[in-house]
Each structure stands twice: as structure tokens, then as C-alpha cells.
Design an enzyme around this catalytic site. Structure first.
Site, PDB file in Angstrom:
ATOM      1  CE  LYS A 105      31.241  39.546  40.156  1.00 26.41           C
ATOM      2  NZ  LYS A 105      31.695  40.908  40.079  1.00 26.41           N
ATOM      3  CD  GLU A 129      20.232  40.672  49.842  1.00 30.39           C
ATOM      4  OE1 GLU A 129      19.486  40.040  50.581  1.00 30.39           O
ATOM      5  OE2 GLU A 129      20.158  40.609  48.594  1.00 30.39           O
ATOM      6  CB  ILE A 136      18.257  44.873  44.391  1.00 32.52           C
ATOM      7  CG1 ILE A 136      18.348  46.061  43.435  1.00 32.52           C
ATOM      8  CG2 ILE A 136      16.916  44.166  44.284  1.00 32.52           C
ATOM      9  CD1 ILE A 136      18.295  45.658  41.960  1.00 32.52           C
ATOM     10  CD  GLU A 189      36.778  46.721  37.446  1.00 33.68           C
ATOM     11  OE1 GLU A 189      37.988  46.895  37.589  1.00 33.68           O
ATOM     12  OE2 GLU A 189      35.966  46.661  38.378  1.00 33.68           O
ATOM     13  CG  ASP A 200      29.282  41.221  36.834  1.00 38.99           C
ATOM     14  OD1 ASP A 200      29.963  41.091  37.863  1.00 38.99           O
ATOM     15  OD2 ASP A 200      28.186  41.819  36.812  1.00 38.99           O
ATOM     16  CE  LYS A 204      26.942  41.162  39.788  1.00 37.93           C
ATOM     17  NZ  LYS A 204      26.895  42.503  39.175  1.00 37.93           N
ATOM     18  N   GLY A 300      28.524  50.446  43.530  1.00 36.94           N
ATOM     19  CA  GLY A 300      28.880  51.720  44.158  1.00 36.94           C
ATOM     20  C   GLY A 300      29.176  51.511  45.635  1.00 36.94           C
TER      21      GLY A 300
HETATM   22  N1  LIG Z   1      32.710  47.932  43.864  1.00 32.25           N
HETATM   23  C1  LIG Z   1      31.402  47.678  43.813  1.00 32.25           C
HETATM   24  O1  LIG Z   1      30.596  48.540  43.445  1.00 32.25           O
HETATM   25  C2  LIG Z   1      30.897  46.336  44.247  1.00 32.25           C
HETATM   26  C3  LIG Z   1      29.511  46.072  44.190  1.00 32.25           C
HETATM   27  C4  LIG Z   1      29.034  44.822  44.629  1.00 32.25           C
HETATM   28  C5  LIG Z   1      29.924  43.889  45.101  1.00 32.25           C
HETATM   29  N2  LIG Z   1      31.276  44.184  45.124  1.00 32.25           N
HETATM   30  C6  LIG Z   1      32.194  43.149  45.615  1.00 32.25           C
HETATM   31  O2  LIG Z   1      32.804  43.600  46.807  1.00 32.25           O
HETATM   32  C7  LIG Z   1      34.096  43.016  46.936  1.00 32.25           C
HETATM   33  C8  LIG Z   1      35.128  44.116  47.197  1.00 32.25           C
HETATM   34  O3  LIG Z   1      35.144  44.973  46.064  1.00 32.25           O
HETATM   35  P1  LIG Z   1      35.934  46.377  46.104  1.00 32.25           P
HETATM   36  O4  LIG Z   1      35.421  47.135  44.926  1.00 32.25           O
HETATM   37  O5  LIG Z   1      35.839  46.982  47.455  1.00 32.25           O
HETATM   38  O6  LIG Z   1      37.434  45.874  45.835  1.00 32.25           O
HETATM   39  P2  LIG Z   1      38.795  46.718  46.002  1.00 32.25           P
HETATM   40  O7  LIG Z   1      38.493  48.171  46.012  1.00 32.25           O
HETATM   41  O8  LIG Z   1      39.741  46.186  45.001  1.00 32.25           O
HETATM   42  O9  LIG Z   1      39.323  46.348  47.475  1.00 32.25           O
HETATM   43  C9  LIG Z   1      39.943  45.110  47.770  1.00 32.25           C
HETATM   44  C10 LIG Z   1      40.583  45.197  49.144  1.00 32.25           C
HETATM   45  O10 LIG Z   1      41.093  43.910  49.460  1.00 32.25           O
HETATM   46  C11 LIG Z   1      42.432  44.050  49.944  1.00 32.25           C
HETATM   47  N3  LIG Z   1      43.204  42.855  49.585  1.00 32.25           N
HETATM   48  C12 LIG Z   1      43.436  42.333  48.361  1.00 32.25           C
HETATM   49  N4  LIG Z   1      44.172  41.209  48.448  1.00 32.25           N
HETATM   50  C13 LIG Z   1      44.391  41.023  49.789  1.00 32.25           C
HETATM   51  C14 LIG Z   1      45.093  40.057  50.541  1.00 32.25           C
HETATM   52  N5  LIG Z   1      45.728  39.041  49.953  1.00 32.25           N
HETATM   53  N6  LIG Z   1      45.130  40.199  51.879  1.00 32.25           N
HETATM   54  C15 LIG Z   1      44.520  41.219  52.488  1.00 32.25           C
HETATM   55  N7  LIG Z   1      43.821  42.186  51.842  1.00 32.25           N
HETATM   56  C16 LIG Z   1      43.778  42.072  50.497  1.00 32.25           C
HETATM   57  C17 LIG Z   1      42.983  45.268  49.235  1.00 32.25           C
HETATM   58  O11 LIG Z   1      44.078  45.754  49.992  1.00 32.25           O
HETATM   59  P3  LIG Z   1      45.042  46.949  49.435  1.00 32.25           P
HETATM   60  O12 LIG Z   1      44.114  48.103  49.206  1.00 32.25           O
HETATM   61  O13 LIG Z   1      45.981  47.205  50.502  1.00 32.25           O
HETATM   62  O14 LIG Z   1      45.620  46.415  48.149  1.00 32.25           O
HETATM   63  C18 LIG Z   1      41.742  46.186  49.262  1.00 32.25           C
HETATM   64  O15 LIG Z   1      41.691  46.840  50.489  1.00 32.25           O
HETATM   65  C19 LIG Z   1      34.325  42.229  45.636  1.00 32.25           C
HETATM   66  O16 LIG Z   1      34.017  40.878  45.831  1.00 32.25           O
HETATM   67  C20 LIG Z   1      33.332  42.847  44.674  1.00 32.25           C
HETATM   68  O17 LIG Z   1      32.920  41.962  43.647  1.00 32.25           O
HETATM   69  C21 LIG Z   1      31.757  45.367  44.726  1.00 32.25           C
END
Ligand SMILES: NC(=O)c1ccc[n+]([C@@H]2O[C@H](COP(=O)([O-])OP(=O)(O)OC[C@H]3O[C@@H](n4cnc5c(N)ncnc54)[C@H](OP(=O)(O)O)[C@@H]3O)[C@@H](O)[C@H]2O)c1
Length: 420
Positions: A105, A129, A136, A189, A200, A204, A300
Site C-alpha cells: 500500500k 487486492e 477483505i 512493529e 497506515d 490505505k 497476517g
Molecule cells: N505482513 C502483513 O501482514 C501484510 C499484510 C498486508 C500487506 N502486506 C504487504 O506485503 C508486503 C510484504 O510484507 P512482508 O511482511 O512479507 O515483508 P517482509 O517480511 O519484510 O519481507 C520482505 C522480503 O523482501 C525481501 N527484500 C527486501 N529488499 C529486497 C531487495 N532489495 N531485493 C530483493 N529482495 C528484497 C526480503 O529479503 P530478505 O529476507 O533476504 O531480507 C524479504 O524476503 C509489504 O508491502 C506489506 O506492506 C503485509
């Protein structure tokens, strides 16, 4: 495109969930939808995560450019998060004529118009989405189910962290303790400021409002977080028949679009008042369709990853390129928006004090609907005032005048009321 060969960039929380769902459900998905998903390339900064997920090391890279350039890949899934390199990944993928899926987002709120313009120009789809409301299906609802209606308003609980904290505070837990609990459970966080300050939810909201009103929103919406709300405020609100929720609100009328995110008193009889813990919810109002209420887990690993996989399946069956056009709109100044207010002031415990406050409110065209003075033996007594409809600008002026009096402890608390 019945065969979707994804290039997955980001193997963190959500990326690993996507891999797990595809690994365990690939045949079921094909049987149900006719779409075969394969992971053609995967990228993260460290190789260990890919190995732990059982990804073939031959398809893993630490350089996202290789994923975009891979001729096998027809859909790039960006799950890195943040602004950069996410923006570059998305724009480079579009330039390479690959469809894009993202859950990000932040990048959409800041660079969405550029991304959608490039996608239209290059004839590819961008689906997102999971970027708002977790599991949702709100983006699809707005873009598809409401494409023949005019959305008039959106009221959203769009941040699970703050909703969890407010739920605990409604049970009497102080803010700091509720925040620690949210952090211990992984809902907040280590640095929670983006969530608790409302940013945040506000990001959205701007995505939803852009889609709902076909609007190019370039003004920052009024945003206020939950850090000044106390468990006592929730208790006072409850006595008056209200819950307090962090609401992201977008309304459209003849004068323009109102866009604001702030703590809000919601009548306990409203569906939004009963959305608890880390859940998100959205109340949409369409001109022809009336109200629609959607609620579900707002974040999640598996709830969010499931929605990303749904976007991947959608890419496999979609035959058209979504056309998104955003027109310049007037964003109404917040000072001109109207609501009823909950005002909590700590007033000096002496005669004539209340008269001074009611005079200031009256001089600013604010009339009192209800009043509640708490019995207290201390030097200052908490007083709660509920007003009739008043202008935000006039309330702000009245508050500033009240704040100058030595009979008011600094920082009265002002919370808007939504009559839902
Ligand atoms: N977490 C939630 O519940 C949630 C809910 C809705 C939406 N989202 C969205 O989903 C997205 C991902 O969130 P997440 O929680 O999965 O984040 P995350 O756990 O921090 O994972 C980020 C991933 O991106 C990789 N990465 C970071 N910089 C990179 C680069 N320069 N080149 C290649 N890979 C790179 C990291 O690699 P390394 O692990 O090797 O560092 C890691 O695997 C975000 O946009 C977030 O806003 C998350």
C-alpha cells in the site's frame, strides 16, 4: 494465459506464505479454476529463506532484475514492501510487459498514478487486492461490483494494530500496556508510529478513495492517531453508548471529497463498533446499492498470502486490461467538515468554570447536546461534553481559546462522532 509463471520478489512473511499455498494447493487451484501456477523465479536478499522454503536454488536469485528479465516469467509478484526498490521493480516489470501483483500500500499510495499510467500504456494489468484490508476483497468490490454504481462514502477500520490496541483499552488496559501486548503478539512493529499515528490507515484510505471516486488525490488527508486516547475516554464513551474506533473516512458530495482518518465515536449499535481485535472492516455506501459491510483479518501471513494467490489466479483467467482513469478533484478543507464532537476537558474544581467554557463554545456556534461531570475530589475534574453538529474550524478555534484559560489542564481531548 492458463499457465501463470510467476517471478516472486520477496520471500518474507507474505512471500513465504504465497510459496506455501502454491506448493500445497497447486493441483486444487488448477482443478477449480483451470489456471496452473508455477514459480519460475524467486528473489530475496538471502538465499537461506529460499532453501528453507524448498525453492529450487537454480531459480533463486538475489538480483530482482534477473527475475524481471527471465523470459519464463509472465507475472511479477512484488512482496518486498516500502517505496524503493519496490517502485523500480514494479515499473521495470511493466516496461518489460509483465503483469504485476503487489500487496504494497505504501508504494501505491505514493506512486500509484504513475504505476497505473504506465500499466495502461504498456497493456498490462496491476492487481493489488492484498494492499488494503488484508483478506477483505475490497479492491475487487469497488472496481467490479460497484462499477455501475456511485460510491458516496467509505468508513473503514483499516489498521489491525490500532484496532487491537483500542479493543484492549476498551477493557480498561492502559495504552502503553495494550501496545506492548500487540507487539508481543506480532500485530505491532517494534517502531509502531506508522500504525498508531494513523498513517497506515490514511495511505490505505487514499487508495480506496482514488478507486471509489476515480479521483487523483494529491492533497494529504487530515490524519490523527490514537496516542492521545486514554482507557478512561473509552470508558466515558461507553457510558454514553459509543465505542471508539480509528476510522478512515471518505465522503463525496457536490462540494468535493472529504478525506480524514482519526479516532471516532461510533454508536454501539453500528456494525463497525463490534469489529474487535486485529480485524479490519469497511462500510461502503453506494447511491443505488445502499450499505455494504465487509469484515475480516486485516493482516497476517496466510490470510494476506491467500489474497495474493487469488490475484495470481485472476491473472491467469483475465482477458482484459483494466482501464483506470483518475481525475483531478477538490478535496474539502478539513476545517469545513461538520460532525458532532466528544470533548473531554480537565477543569479546575471551582465555581464559574463551566460557564466560561460554555460561553466560548457558544461564541463559536457550538451547542451542547449532553454533558457529564465526573465526581472528583482533586483540583481538576474531568468533564465530558457532547456537542451538536459543528464545524471543525470553529471547534478548533474554541479549543484554542479554552486552552488559554488557566482553569483548563493542557490538552483537552477532542474526538469526532460518526452517526452511523
Ligand atoms: N505482513 C502483513 O501482514 C501484510 C499484510 C498486508 C500487506 N502486506 C504487504 O506485503 C508486503 C510484504 O510484507 P512482508 O511482511 O512479507 O515483508 P517482509 O517480511 O519484510 O519481507 C520482505 C522480503 O523482501 C525481501 N527484500 C527486501 N529488499 C529486497 C531487495 N532489495 N531485493 C530483493 N529482495 C528484497 C526480503 O529479503 P530478505 O529476507 O533476504 O531480507 C524479504 O524476503 C509489504 O508491502 C506489506 O506492506 C503485509
Amino acid at each position: 494465459m492458463a499457465n501463470v509463471n510467476i517471478g516472486l520478489i520477496g520471500l518474507g512473511n507474505i512471500g513465504s506464505g504465497v510459496v506455501e499455498i502454491i506448493q500445497s494447493n497447486v493441483d486444487l487451484i488448477e482443478k477449480r479454476t483451470g489456471v496452473r501456477i508455477s514459480i519460475a523465479a524467486a528473489c530475496s536478499r538471502s538465499k537461506d529463506k529460499a532453501l528453507a522454503l524448498g525453492i529450487d536454488p537454480k531459480i533463486h536469485t538475489t538480483d530482482y532484475r534477473q527475475v524481471i528479465a527471465n523470459p519464463q516469467v509472465n507475472v511479477v509478484v512484488e512482496l518486498v514492501g516500502g517505496y524503493e526498490p519496490a517502485r523500480t521493480i514494479i515499473l521495470e516489470a511493466i516496461k518489460a510487459k509483465k503483469h504485476v501483483i503487489t500487496a504494497n500500500k505504501a508504494v501505491l499510495a505514493r506512486h500509484g498514478y504513475e504505476i497505473f499510467e504506465q500499466a495502461t500504456k504498456n497493456g498490462v494489468n496491476v492487481l493489488f487486492e492484498a494492499s488494503v484490508g488484508g483478506c477483505i476483497p475490497i479492491i475487487r468490490t469497488i472496481e467490479e461490483s460497484y462499477s455501475s454504481d456511485n460510491i458516496e462514502s467509505i468508513y473503514g477500520i483499516l489498521n489491525g494494530t490500532t484496532n487491537y490496541i483500542l479493543t484492549r483499552m476498551s477493557e480498561g488496559m492502559p495504552y502503553e500496556e495494550a501496545l506492548k501486548k500487540a507487539q508481543a503478539l506480532g500485530f505491532a512493529e517494534a517502531d509502531p508510529s506508522f500504525d498508531v499515528e494513523g498513517k497506515d490507515a490514511s495511505q490505505k484510505l487514499s487508495i480506496l478513495a482514488s478507486l471509489a471516486f476515480d479521483a487523483r488525490i494529491e492533497t494529504e488527508a487530515y490524519t490523527e492517531g490514537i496516542t492521545r486516547i486514554t482507557a478512561q475516554d473509552l470508558a466515558y464513551a461507553s457510558e454514553l453508548g459509543y465505542a471508539i474506533k480509528l476510522l478512515a473516512i471518505a465522503c463525496k458530495d457536490r462540494d468535493g471529497i472529504g478525506l480524514h482518518t482519526h479516532p471516532t465515536l461510533v454508536p454501539k449499535s453500528s456494525v463497525l463498533a463490534n469489529v474487535s481485535n486485529e480485524f479490519n472492516a469497511i462500510l461502503l455506501k453506494g447511491r443505488n446499492t445502499g450499505e455494504l459491510f465487509l469484515s475480516g483479518k486485516g493482516a497476517g501471513k496466510l490470510p494476506t498470502a491467500t489474497v495474493v494467490v487469488t490475484d495470481i489466479i485472476e491473472m491467469g483467467s483475465r482477458t482484459r486490461i483494466t482501464q483506470r482513469r483518475f481525475e483531478k478533484v477538490t478535496i474539502k478543507p478539513f476545517a469545513k467538515s461538520k460532525s458532532r464532537f466528544f470533548l473531554r476537558l480537565d477543569l479546575a474544581n471551582k465555581p464559574g468554570v463551566l460557564a466560561k467554557i460554555t460561553r466560548i463554545l457558544g461564541e463559536n456556534n457550538i451547542s451542547i447536546a449532553a454533558f457529564n461531570q465526573k465526581e472528583d475530589a482533586g483540583d481538576f475534574v474531568p468533564v465530558v461534553i457532547i456537542t451538536h453538529q459543528a464545524l471543525e474550524g470553529e471547534m478548533e478555534k474554541a479549543l484554542s481559546e479554552c486552552g488559554k484559560l488557566d482553569i483548563v489542564k493542557p490538552e483537552p481531548v477532542l474526538i469526532r462522532i460518526a452517526d452511523l
